[in-house]
Design a protein around this motif. Structure first.
Motif: not given
Length: 149
Positions: A1-16, A48-58
């Motif tokens: 599958m592809g990836g997610i890039n939300l501008l300008r810097n919404s990395g945590p939202e992109a991770a979710a 914040e990105v690492l926290e999202v991945m931890t919370r979502l176990n991914t």
């Protein structure tokens, strides 16, 4: 599958979004360094990105821009130090080096400095064409593999 890039810097939202949709990677503009742009000060989002991945176990692959286009760093660190910190401390999987503006190639010397500094994947995020590939000298492609134009 592809990836997610939300501008300008919404990395945590992109991770979710990536976690929910099954996307395999995200790209974050200011993942590990503070920058200033016309939008204002953009703060790093690695924690914040690492926290999202931890919370979502991914685990999602993180592509992190360094010395991102359309912005200036709010630090005096070298590109080598930022690259190392981004990989070692912020746990980015790959780094993205771009030119100063959309469509403009990165400085080949900066790309080479990043490649030499870190043993990870380096992606060039803008300005790639036959000439810049040859100048940067990272990839060896046959002319049939390079799109015309």
């Amino acid at each position: 599958m592809g990836g997610i890039n939300l501008l300008r810097n919404s990395g945590p939202e992109a991770a979710a979004i990536a976690a929910v949709t099954g996307a395999s990677f995200i790209r974050s503009n200011a993942y590990c360094e503070a920058v200033v742009s016309t939008e204002g000060i953009i703060e790093p989002v690695a924690r914040e990105v690492l926290e999202v991945m931890t919370r979502l176990n991914t685990k999602i692959t993180v592509l992190a821009d360094i010395f991102v286009k359309h912005a200036s760093p709010l630090h005096r660190m070298t590109i080598e130090d930022i690259a190392k910190d981004c990989i070692e401390r912020s746990l980015a999987d790959a780094l993205v080096v771009t030119g100063p503006r959309t469509g403009e190639p990165p400085d080949p010397l900066l790309v080479r400095r990043v490649v030499k500094a870190v043993g990870t994947k380096i992606l060039v995020g803008s300005g790639i064409n036959r000439t810049t590939l040859m100048i940067i000298g990272i990839l060896t492609l046959h002319s049939r593999d390079i799109p015309k134009g």
